[in-house]
Scaffold this active site. Sequence first.
Site, PDB file in Angstrom:
ATOM      1  N   ASP A   1       0.401  -1.309  -0.119  1.00  0.00           N
ATOM      2  CA  ASP A   1       0.234   0.027   0.225  1.00  0.00           C
ATOM      3  C   ASP A   1       1.040   1.754  -0.090  1.00  0.00           C
ATOM      4  OD1 ASP A   1      -2.149   1.790   0.191  1.00  0.00           O
ATOM      5  OD2 ASP A   1      -2.259   1.757   2.631  1.00  0.00           O
TER       6      ASP A   1
ATOM      7  N   GLU B   1      -1.236  -1.688  -4.621  1.00  0.00           N
ATOM      8  CA  GLU B   1      -2.259  -0.502  -4.943  1.00  0.00           C
ATOM      9  C   GLU B   1      -2.158   0.199  -6.021  1.00  0.00           C
ATOM     10  OE1 GLU B   1      -6.001  -0.174  -1.972  1.00  0.00           O
ATOM     11  OE2 GLU B   1      -4.981   1.972  -2.123  1.00  0.00           O
TER      12      GLU B   1
ATOM     13  N   ASP C   1      -2.556   1.030   6.800  1.00  0.00           N
ATOM     14  CA  ASP C   1      -1.927   0.862   6.602  1.00  0.00           C
ATOM     15  C   ASP C   1      -1.327  -0.562   5.353  1.00  0.00           C
ATOM     16  OD1 ASP C   1      -1.164   3.189   6.748  1.00  0.00           O
ATOM     17  OD2 ASP C   1      -1.206   3.907   4.169  1.00  0.00           O
TER      18      ASP C   1
END
Length: 170
Positions: A7, A67, A140
């Site tokens: 992330d 991501e 996260d």
Amino acid sequence: MIIMGIDPGYALVGFGIVRYEPPRFVPVEFGSITTKPEAPFERRLETIFTRTIELIDKRKPEAVAIEKLYYTNNAKTVIGVAEARGVILLAAQLKGVPIFEYTPLQVKQAVTGYGQALKPQMQEMTRRLLCLRDIPKPDDTADALAVAICHGQNSTVKKRLPKTYHYQKN
């Protein structure tokens, strides 16, 4: 298969490394790479790059799942995150690890079965899929683990699809 989920960010990069033994996910290591707010931005990027390389060297992932960026309201923030994402992608590329990108919607769909799932639903499903006692913190880190799970789910689906599909028009 060892999968490293990421992330991206520049203050905090969540990472989650899982071993996928279909249909089970086993957590290997997870946490975050943090940078000091007072450090020059270039130093922060260097820290992210160096730690990513160290994690890849240590855990030898067969895939890096990250991501995809989506733009919200703050252009300055998204540019910084894009730059951090770039050094993460560079680290994986230099180490020869295949990179796979997923949208937040794809991650939610893979983890919860619902593309509009809320963050608490995502975190709880991630906890359950990894058989963890608690939801990983910070957020996260849980998000990175979800990205890794998403790749595992998608890699299984891709293996079941035929190698080629031919469409013939009559």
